[in-house]
Design an enzyme around this catalytic site. Structure first.
Site, mmCIF file in Angstrom:
data_model
loop_
_atom_site.group_PDB
_atom_site.id
_atom_site.type_symbol
_atom_site.label_atom_id
_atom_site.label_comp_id
_atom_site.label_asym_id
_atom_site.label_seq_id
_atom_site.Cartn_x
_atom_site.Cartn_y
_atom_site.Cartn_z
ATOM 1 N N ALA A 126 0.096 1.899 3.750
ATOM 2 C CA ALA A 126 0.171 1.387 2.385
ATOM 3 C C ALA A 126 0.178 -0.134 2.409
ATOM 4 C CB ALA A 126 1.429 1.914 1.693
ATOM 5 N N HIS A 127 -0.041 -0.722 1.255
ATOM 6 C CA HIS A 127 -0.003 -2.174 1.097
ATOM 7 C C HIS A 127 0.999 -2.522 -0.002
ATOM 8 C CE1 HIS A 127 -3.796 -3.052 3.397
ATOM 9 N NE2 HIS A 127 -3.965 -1.766 3.144
#
Length: 242
Positions: free
Chosen positions: A115-116
């Site tokens: 994820a970011h």
């Protein structure tokens, strides 16, 4: 896909450095525990129990494949566990995921891509990751959890080409429709679909769901399953489980 390949390559390099070179199967073979390894499969730093199949061009890294499991063609399975009597179909990429028993997973599952951060100044890993994605890093510690563990419960059916966001929990007995993008936890016995995935309906009414949960049949041993196989061969939505 490129990001996932980079992740797998980094894991291969790391586990080769501490565990050795791993085992690449050039020709299909069966070992003494009745495990089948088909051509061009690769296993490194993993535990594989009996009666398991790893199909051609698939890679298993730092993972556990329980007894009576199956990994399809062209799969990558890393830092994960697969429970008994579960299978994953072709061209699936799985990382940092715990999968329960009796799961049926269609082709093209994608989970564990990372994820970011959406609330940081930038979403680029250059700023928050200690990994040298671009040949160097701007921090010596990870400032954001990129790879939260994903949990897939027992008796889950996942259709083709599903994407699971890191860190979600997929409840027991749930069904994920083909092509869904799952961004939130899925309750037990829910049927979800769409982008992003939403609850379409539940498989059973709430009282029946509680009855199944109390039975906890996925934790029973093989002898119990053989003796009670008739319970799984009828419509339980209209009759008691007995």
């Amino acid at each position: 896909m490129k990001r996932f390949i980079l992740i797998i390559v980094s894991y291969v390099r790391y586990y080769k450095s501490i565990k050795g070179t791993g085992v690449r199967i050039k020709k299909s073979q069966i070992d003494g525990n009745n495990n089948i390894f088909n051509s061009n499969s690769f296993v490194l730093a993993s535990k594989i129990y009996g009666n398991t199949t790893v199909n051609s061009n698939s890679i298993v890294i730092n993972s556990t494949l329980s007894e009576f499991t199956k990994l399809g063609v062209n799969c990558a399975f890393a830092n994960s566990t697969l429970g008994e009597f579960s299978y994953i179909n072709d061209s699936s990429n799985v990382n940092n995921t715990k999968i329960g028993r009796f799961c049926s997973i269609g082709p093209g599952l994608k989970v564990g891509y990372g994820a970011h951060p959406v609330n940081f100044l930038s979403t680029s890993p250059l700023f928050y990751s200690s990994k040298p994605w671009f040949g160097f890093a701007l921090t010596n510690k990870d400032e954001y959890e990129e790879h939260a563990t994903t949990v897939i419960g027992n008796d889950v059916w996942i259709g083709a080409n599903v994407f699971l966001m890191d860190g979600v929990t997929i409840g027991n007995g749930s069904i994920i429709a083909a092509g869904a993008v799952v961004t939130k936890d899925v309750p037990d016995y829910a049927i979800v679909g769409g982008v992003p995935a939403k609850i379409i309906k539940y498989r059973f009414v709430s009282d029946k769901i509680k009855e199944i949960q109390n039975l906890n049949w996925w934790d029973k041993d093989l002898e119990w399953l053989k003796k009670n196989a008739h319970l799984f061969q009828k419509d339980i939505s209209i009759s008691p489980i007995k």
